[in-house]
Design an enzyme around this catalytic site. Structure first.
Site, mmCIF file in Angstrom:
data_model
loop_
_atom_site.group_PDB
_atom_site.id
_atom_site.type_symbol
_atom_site.label_atom_id
_atom_site.label_comp_id
_atom_site.label_asym_id
_atom_site.label_seq_id
_atom_site.Cartn_x
_atom_site.Cartn_y
_atom_site.Cartn_z
ATOM 1 N N CYS A 54 -31.139 -14.123 0.087
ATOM 2 C CA CYS A 54 -30.946 -14.571 1.460
ATOM 3 C C CYS A 54 -32.278 -14.562 2.205
ATOM 4 C CB CYS A 54 -29.956 -13.661 2.176
ATOM 5 S SG CYS A 54 -29.741 -14.058 3.927
ATOM 6 N N TYR A 86 -28.016 -26.545 6.079
ATOM 7 C CA TYR A 86 -27.595 -25.257 5.527
ATOM 8 C C TYR A 86 -26.245 -25.346 4.817
ATOM 9 C CZ TYR A 86 -26.272 -20.305 5.409
ATOM 10 O OH TYR A 86 -25.868 -19.056 5.010
ATOM 11 N N ASP A 133 -24.534 -11.681 -2.684
ATOM 12 C CA ASP A 133 -24.705 -13.102 -2.399
ATOM 13 C C ASP A 133 -24.715 -13.876 -3.714
ATOM 14 O OD1 ASP A 133 -24.946 -12.656 0.359
ATOM 15 O OD2 ASP A 133 -27.091 -12.268 0.174
ATOM 16 N N TYR A 138 -29.334 -18.636 -4.129
ATOM 17 C CA TYR A 138 -29.890 -17.289 -4.062
ATOM 18 C C TYR A 138 -30.731 -16.951 -5.287
ATOM 19 C CZ TYR A 138 -26.448 -16.846 -0.333
ATOM 20 O OH TYR A 138 -25.713 -17.038 0.816
ATOM 21 N N CYS A 203 -28.765 -8.264 6.075
ATOM 22 C CA CYS A 203 -29.929 -8.366 5.196
ATOM 23 C C CYS A 203 -29.510 -7.952 3.799
ATOM 24 C CB CYS A 203 -31.073 -7.481 5.692
ATOM 25 S SG CYS A 203 -32.497 -7.475 4.578
ATOM 26 N N CYS A 224 -59.531 -12.431 -2.440
ATOM 27 C CA CYS A 224 -58.819 -12.760 -3.665
ATOM 28 C C CYS A 224 -59.818 -13.125 -4.755
ATOM 29 C CB CYS A 224 -57.862 -13.928 -3.404
ATOM 30 S SG CYS A 224 -56.860 -14.323 -4.844
#
Length: 233
Positions: A54, A86, A133, A138, A203, A224
């Site tokens: 999610c 969505y 989920d 996902y 969450c 980096c």
């Protein structure tokens, strides 16, 4: 939503058709960082795209990093449907996963450190689900913007698989693919920084508790070293 069916990715022919223009607008600025959500981004900054369940909790995981993240936004990536909504993504008929785009300063935050955050924030062995989920949206994913990002991502997957195996976990299902040809479509405005606007909101993010060890954590706070060039989109 799946009514007992096993999630499966649609083929391009099976996917919803989509549309040439998005059906909604995206807010101008990040509600936490105050930076623009959409490009152009500062010269020399880079883009990293991740799917780890999610996207509400996933986005918060990255904006909370103490240094180097310039902006984050959530969207849909890795599918076939153009400019999805969505509800369409949740149907499983677009092929997209919920993704987080992280724009970062490589002088302050390395791609390796982002990968460490990515692996440790979710369970990459679960296939088309993350915790409670369930669905193809996902799935775990890394979409890379340069050959150097791809090489580092593959190396980190191998290192994390070794760590997972040693602690009794399963096989990583994360897809690592080029971002080119896999357009990142920003999600609706109410999804952007959702957990800042709704602190008590859902969450589903939760890791395995297994850490990704060196060399991927040693570049924190340094330039980096992998020679990753600025992203051009």
């Amino acid at each position: 939503m799946l009514f007992g069916r096993t999630p499966a990715l649609p083929t391009p022919e099976q996917a919803l058709t989509g549309r040439p223009e998005p059906m909604f607008t995206v807010p101008d600025r990040h509600t936490v960082l105050g930076t623009p959500l959409l490009g152009p981004y500062p010269e020399g900054y880079q883009i990293a795209d991740f799917g780890l369940g999610c996207f509400w909790g996933a986005e918060r995981t990255f904006w909370r990093l103490p240094v180097g993240v310039w902006t984050t936004l959530v969207g849909y990536q890795g599918g076939h449907t153009e400019n999805p909504a969505y509800e369409e993504v949740c149907s499983g008929l677009t092929g997209h996963t919920e993704a987080v785009r992280v724009v970062f300063d490589p002088a302050l935050l390395s791609y390796e450190r982002l990968l460490k955050t990515f692996w440790e924030a979710h369970d990459p062995t679960q296939g088309f689900r993350q915790g409670n989920d369930v669905g193809t949206q996902y799935r775990s994913a890394i979409y890379t913007h340069t050959p150097e990002q791809a090489a580092v991502a593959e190396a980190s997957r191998a290192a994390y698989q070794q760590a997972l195996t040693s602690t009794g976990h399963g096989t990583i299902s994360t897809e690592i693919l080029p971002a080119k040809g896999r357009t990142f479509y920003p999600a609706e405005g109410y999804h952007q920084q959702y957990l800042d606007k709704n602190p008590a909101g859902y969450c589903g993010i939760g890791g395995t508790g297994v850490k990704l060890s060196t060399p991927f954590e040693t570049n924190w706070g340094a330039s980096c070293p992998t020679g990753i060039a600025p992203v051009e989109e």
